[in-house]
Design a protein around this motif. Sequence first.
Motif: not given
Length: 137
Positions: A11-18
């Motif tokens: 989910c963090k990858i999807i949001k662009g946080d990672i």
Amino acid sequence: MASKMASCIFCKIIKGDIPCFKLYESDKTLAFLDINPLSRGHALVIPKFHGEKLADIPDDNLSEILPVVKKLVAATGATEYNILQNNGRGAHQEVDHVHFHMIPKPNAEEGLGIRWPQQKTDMDKIKALYEEIKARM
């Protein structure tokens, strides 16, 4: 559910946080290179909808998964490959967000290794199981 999503690496990858090595993205689907690959071109395809197991994902959020996997196969040039999707720790799932692996199998040493512990059965047992499952479909 919100707390699980907040701590979910995908989910963090999807949001662009990672950051990730993004290969494909749409409103429902994301594909990126696996950073711990089993072989060259090993990639993940995930629904953006957060769900731990396949049964948790609405059907319309799965519609692009296999077409994107096919694009990855073509883009990597893989001629032999495995498509893998695990559900639960006992089935080797490590990230609690549905994901599909496209794992090229270039030779015996690289890619996915599989044990296939076939079980003895008989036609009467198979017929009974068939009838049980068919009745629930």
